[in-house]
Each structure stands twice: as C-alpha cells, then as structure tokens.
Design a protein around this motif. Structure first.
Motif, short mmCIF file in Angstrom:
data_model
loop_
_atom_site.label_atom_id
_atom_site.label_comp_id
_atom_site.label_asym_id
_atom_site.label_seq_id
_atom_site.Cartn_x
_atom_site.Cartn_y
_atom_site.Cartn_z
N SER A 112 0.84 -1.20 0.00
CA SER A 112 0.00 0.00 0.00
C SER A 112 0.88 1.25 0.00
N ALA A 113 1.97 1.20 0.75
CA ALA A 113 2.90 2.33 0.80
C ALA A 113 3.51 2.58 -0.57
N ARG A 114 3.86 1.51 -1.27
CA ARG A 114 4.44 1.66 -2.61
C ARG A 114 3.41 2.25 -3.59
N ALA A 115 2.18 1.78 -3.49
CA ALA A 115 1.13 2.31 -4.35
C ALA A 115 0.88 3.79 -4.05
N LEU A 116 0.88 4.14 -2.78
CA LEU A 116 0.68 5.54 -2.38
C LEU A 116 1.84 6.40 -2.88
N ALA A 117 3.06 5.92 -2.75
CA ALA A 117 4.23 6.67 -3.20
C ALA A 117 4.16 6.92 -4.70
N ALA A 118 3.76 5.92 -5.46
CA ALA A 118 3.63 6.09 -6.92
C ALA A 118 2.55 7.12 -7.24
N LYS A 119 1.46 7.10 -6.49
CA LYS A 119 0.37 8.06 -6.70
C LYS A 119 0.81 9.48 -6.35
N VAL A 120 1.57 9.62 -5.28
CA VAL A 120 2.04 10.95 -4.85
C VAL A 120 2.93 11.58 -5.93
N LEU A 121 3.70 10.76 -6.63
CA LEU A 121 4.58 11.28 -7.67
C LEU A 121 3.82 11.84 -8.86
N THR A 122 2.56 11.47 -9.01
CA THR A 122 1.79 11.92 -10.17
C THR A 122 0.59 12.80 -9.81
N ASP A 123 0.27 12.92 -8.54
CA ASP A 123 -0.93 13.65 -8.11
C ASP A 123 -0.53 14.80 -7.17
N GLU A 124 -0.59 16.02 -7.69
CA GLU A 124 -0.17 17.18 -6.90
C GLU A 124 -1.09 17.45 -5.71
N VAL A 125 -2.37 17.15 -5.85
CA VAL A 125 -3.31 17.38 -4.75
C VAL A 125 -2.97 16.47 -3.58
N ALA A 149 6.60 5.69 8.29
CA ALA A 149 7.90 5.08 7.99
C ALA A 149 7.84 4.24 6.72
N GLU A 150 6.77 3.46 6.57
CA GLU A 150 6.61 2.66 5.36
C GLU A 150 6.49 3.54 4.13
N PHE A 151 5.71 4.62 4.26
CA PHE A 151 5.54 5.54 3.14
C PHE A 151 6.86 6.20 2.76
N MET A 152 7.61 6.67 3.75
CA MET A 152 8.87 7.35 3.46
C MET A 152 9.86 6.42 2.75
N ALA A 153 9.93 5.17 3.19
CA ALA A 153 10.82 4.21 2.54
C ALA A 153 10.37 3.94 1.11
N ALA A 154 9.07 3.76 0.92
CA ALA A 154 8.53 3.50 -0.42
C ALA A 154 8.70 4.71 -1.32
N PHE A 155 8.54 5.92 -0.77
CA PHE A 155 8.66 7.14 -1.56
C PHE A 155 10.10 7.33 -2.04
N LYS A 156 11.07 7.08 -1.17
CA LYS A 156 12.48 7.19 -1.58
C LYS A 156 12.79 6.18 -2.68
N GLU A 157 12.25 4.99 -2.53
CA GLU A 157 12.43 3.95 -3.55
C GLU A 157 11.81 4.36 -4.88
N ALA A 158 10.61 4.94 -4.83
CA ALA A 158 9.91 5.36 -6.04
C ALA A 158 10.65 6.52 -6.72
N GLN A 159 11.14 7.46 -5.93
CA GLN A 159 11.88 8.59 -6.49
C GLN A 159 13.14 8.12 -7.20
N ALA A 160 13.81 7.13 -6.62
CA ALA A 160 15.05 6.63 -7.21
C ALA A 160 14.80 5.99 -8.57
N LYS A 161 13.59 5.48 -8.79
CA LYS A 161 13.26 4.82 -10.05
C LYS A 161 12.78 5.80 -11.12
N GLN A 162 12.53 7.05 -10.74
CA GLN A 162 12.03 8.05 -11.69
C GLN A 162 13.14 8.46 -12.65
N PRO A 163 12.85 8.54 -13.94
CA PRO A 163 13.86 9.04 -14.88
C PRO A 163 14.08 10.52 -14.63
#
Length: 89
Positions: A5-18, A46-60
């Motif tokens: 769920s944290a990974r899905a949320l992190a991916a959503k945060v990267l594309t949804d400004e609201v 904590a789960e979200f922050m770890a997933a968000f850092k992981e998602a950011q690292a994968k962004q081109p």
C-alpha cells in the motif's frame, strides 16, 4: 499496514499534486493517517517514506536535470564540429 500500500501511495504521490500537497500539509502522524485513509491507502509514515524514496530513485531524470548533471551548455551560433586548439605558452 502494508508496504504494498505504501508503494502504491508513493507512486500516486509522484503523479498527483493534490495528494502530494495534502501529505506535505499533514503535521502529525494522525493527520497523515487521515489523509492516507481518505485516499484508500493503509500504511505508516515510515513505510511511506521508505517506499517514496524507492519510487523517487526509479524516476527518470528530466532533460534539464541531465544537462545540469552533465554540465551541459547550449551554444548558439556555433557550427559543429569545431576544433579547439590548445594554448601553448
């Protein structure tokens, strides 16, 4: 709480400004939990922050970021290829 769920949320945060703004505006863990639940996710900060850092690292990186990292410059009015001659004292 789920890392998936944290990974899905992190991916959503990267594309949804609201959603990004709502998470940034959360001042407490309880406010974070409320925002996350409202959007249908279930994870700890904590789960979200770890997933968000992981998602950011994968962004081109963007072309602009690539230019800055490579020290790229734009030269207008110069025909390529050009030869730079070294200055010998």
């Amino acid at each position: 709480m789920s890392i998936d769920s944290a990974r899905a949320l992190a991916a959503k945060v990267l594309t949804d400004e609201v959603l990004e703004k709502q998470i940034r505006d959360a001042k407490t863990e309880a406010e974070f939990d409320d925002v996350v639940a409202k959007w249908g996710y279930s994870c700890s900060v904590a789960e979200f922050m770890a997933a968000f850092k992981e998602a950011q690292a994968k962004q081109p990186i963007s072309d602009e970021e690539l230019d800055h990292a490579a020290g790229g410059i734009t030269l207008v009015g110069i025909d390529y290829p050009f030869v730079m001659t070294p200055i010998v004292p």
